[in-house]
Design a protein around this motif. Structure first.
Motif, PDB file in Angstrom:
ATOM      1  N   UNK A 210       0.814  -1.225   0.000  1.00 35.37           N
ATOM      2  CA  UNK A 210       0.000   0.000   0.000  1.00 35.37           C
ATOM      3  C   UNK A 210       0.850   1.279   0.000  1.00 35.37           C
TER       4      UNK A 210
ATOM      5  N   UNK B 180       2.628   3.091  -2.168  1.00 32.17           N
ATOM      6  CA  UNK B 180       2.397   4.187  -3.129  1.00 32.17           C
ATOM      7  C   UNK B 180       1.144   5.009  -2.799  1.00 32.17           C
ATOM      8  N   UNK B 181       0.147   4.360  -2.205  1.00 25.37           N
ATOM      9  CA  UNK B 181      -1.104   5.048  -1.877  1.00 25.37           C
ATOM     10  C   UNK B 181      -0.947   5.924  -0.635  1.00 25.37           C
ATOM     11  N   UNK B 182      -0.049   5.507   0.252  1.00 26.80           N
ATOM     12  CA  UNK B 182       0.113   6.258   1.501  1.00 26.80           C
ATOM     13  C   UNK B 182       1.143   7.370   1.386  1.00 26.80           C
TER      14      UNK B 182
ATOM     15  N   UNK C 162       2.244   9.105  -1.742  1.00 27.57           N
ATOM     16  CA  UNK C 162       2.233   9.251  -3.204  1.00 27.57           C
ATOM     17  C   UNK C 162       3.335  10.158  -3.753  1.00 27.57           C
ATOM     18  N   UNK C 163       3.701  11.197  -3.018  1.00 22.75           N
ATOM     19  CA  UNK C 163       4.677  12.135  -3.577  1.00 22.75           C
ATOM     20  C   UNK C 163       6.029  11.451  -3.820  1.00 22.75           C
TER      21      UNK C 163
ATOM     22  N   UNK D 167       5.727   9.315  -6.847  1.00 16.36           N
ATOM     23  CA  UNK D 167       5.567  10.127  -8.061  1.00 16.36           C
ATOM     24  C   UNK D 167       6.923  10.679  -8.516  1.00 16.36           C
TER      25      UNK D 167
ATOM     26  N   UNK E 149      -0.793   1.252  -8.186  1.00 18.33           N
ATOM     27  CA  UNK E 149      -0.630   2.558  -7.536  1.00 18.33           C
ATOM     28  C   UNK E 149       0.558   3.309  -8.092  1.00 18.33           C
TER      29      UNK E 149
ATOM     30  N   UNK F  21       0.719   7.043 -10.519  1.00 21.60           N
ATOM     31  CA  UNK F  21       1.505   8.214 -10.126  1.00 21.60           C
ATOM     32  C   UNK F  21       2.663   8.461 -11.073  1.00 21.60           C
TER      33      UNK F  21
END
Lengths: 218, 113
Positions: free
Chosen positions: A148, A150-152, A154-155, A158, A184, A188
Motif C-alpha cells: 500500500x 504508493x497510496x500512503x 504518493x509524492x 511520483x 498505484x 503516479x
C-alpha cells in the motif's frame, strides 16, 4: 489611521532551496558527477542498496553523502569499502535540504567521473518535498513494508526516477500484493523502472547499476 | 517539525517586500498551504510570533488558506479528491494522475501600512 496597501508576493517558500539545488546541479554536471538522491523508509535498505550497486559499476567512481539524524555508522560502512564518504548529521531534522547538501558536496574531491549517492534521512514524507540538486531519485521500497505504500506516500513514488523493490528474497514469506503496488505506482508514475532486488542475495543490482550508468552517460 | 525554518523564511520574504515598498509594518500575511505540501498551517502559526519578533512582521496576522489535494482523471478529465488506498476517479472509475493542486506553500500577498 494609516493606509493599508496590499502587495502581491506570489513566492514559493521553497524558492530559495530550489535555487540552491539548481546551483548544485549546475556545479556537478560539467564535472561529470551524476547525483542520485536515495530515499526510503528507515530499514528499507538504502545503505545496502548503495553498497550492492557500486560493486557493479564499470565506468564510474562512487561517492556518498550519508544523511542521518545522528551517528556515522553508515559512513563508516562506506569508508570501510574504500568509498569516499561525507557524513551529514541533521540533529533531528527529518530531511536533507539543498544548503546542507551543497556544503557536503564541497568537501568531496569529485576528481573523477562518478555517481554521487546522497542517502537521505529514512522517511517517505519530507525528503520528497525538497529537491537537493539531484539528477535522479532512487526510491527504495520493500516487500516487507507492504504493497500500500504508493497510496500512503504518493509524492515519493511520483517523484522517483526508479523504484528499487528490496528484500524480494522474502516474497514467499510475506503477503505482498505486487499487482496492487504496481497499479498505484503506475497511476503516479507511468515511466519509472522497477528493479526487484535482494541485498541479501545480490539479485537485481547488476541491472540497477547498468541503468544508473546509462543515465549518467546520457 | 520542519515548519520553524519555513516560518523564518516566510517572515524574511514578507519583511523584505515590505521594506522594498517603504512600509512601516506588515499587517497581514496570506499563505496558501496545500495538504500535500508537507507543511501544517497550525505549526506555522505556532512559530510565527517568535520568528516575527523584531521584524516588520511583528504583530502581523497570518491568514492561511488550506488547499486540498486533487488528482485529474486520465479518462474523463475530472479533478477529484482521492479516496483512501485508491487513485481511481470516483465519477468514471478511470485512473487518476497527480496534479500540482495541494502542493502549494506560497506567500500569496501581504498587507502593509
Amino acid at each position: 489611521m494609516a493606509d493599508i496597501r496590499r502587495i502581491s508576493v506570489q513566492e514559493a517558500v521553497h524558492g530559495e532551496n530550489d535555487r540552491i539545488a539548481e546551483g548544485v546541479r549546475a556545479n556537478l554536471t560539467p564535472r561529470r558527477i551524476f547525483m542520485v538522491n536515495v530515499m526510503g523508509a528507515p530499514g528499507a535498505g538504502k545503505t545496502s542498496t548503495i553498497v550492492s550497486t557500486v560493486r557493479h559499476f564499470q565506468e564510474n567512481r562512487p561517492y556518498v553523502v550519508e544523511g542521518d539524524i545522528e551517528s556515522d555508522l553508515d559512513a563508516r560502512t562506506m569508508r570501510a569499502l574504500g568509498i569516499e564518504t561525507i557524513q551529514i548529521n541533521t540533529g533531528g531534522a527529518c530531511h536533507l535540504d539543498a544548503p546542507l547538501v551543497a556544503a557536503a558536496v564541497e568537501e568531496l574531491s569529485l576528481d573523477a567521473k562518478g555517481i554521487l549517492f546522497i542517502e537521505n534521512i529514512g522517511n517517505l514524507v519530507c525528503p520528497a518535498e525538497f529537491t537537493i540538486g539531484e539528477h535522479a531519485i532512487l526510491l527504495v521500497s520493500t516487500v516487507t513494508e507492504g504493497s500500500d505504500k504508493p497510496y500512503k506516500y504518493p509524492l515519493a513514488f511520483e517523484k522517483a526516477s526508479a523504484v528499487v523493490l528490496n528484500k524480494c528474497d522474502l516474497l514467499p514469506y510475506v503477503d505482498f500484493d505486487e499487482a496492487f503496488f504496481l497499479k498505484g505506482l503506475r497511476a503516479l508514475n507511468p515511466a519509472a523502472p522497477v528493479f526487484k532486488v535482494s541485498s541479501r542475495t545480490g539479485e537485481g543490482f547488476a541491472e540497477l547499476a547498468a541503468w544508473l550508468e546509462s543515465r549518467a552517460r546520457a | 517539525m520542519h515548519e520553524y525554518p519555513a516560518t523564518l523564511r516566510i517572515v524574511e520574504v514578507a519583511d523584505a517586500r515590505a521594506r522594498a515598498a517603504g512600509a512601516r509594518r506588515v499587517v497581514r500575511i496570506r499563505l496558501d498551504v496545500g495538504d500535500a505540501s508537507g507543511y501544517v498551517g497550525d505549526s506555522v502559526h505556532l512559530y510565527f510570533d517568535p520568528c516575527a519578533a523584531g521584524t516588520l512582521c511583528e504583530g502581523a496576522e497570518l491568514e492561511i488558506r488550506r488547499i486540498r489535494v486533487k488528482m485529474r482523471c486520465r479518462s474523463c478529465g475530472d479533478l477529484f479528491e482521492r479516496i483512501p488506498l485508491s487513485f481511481d476517479c470516483p465519477a468514471c472509475g478511470g485512473e487518476g494522475e497527480p496534479t500540482r493542486i495541494g502542493r502549494e506553500f506560497d506567500v500569496v500577498s501581504i498587507d502593509v501600512e
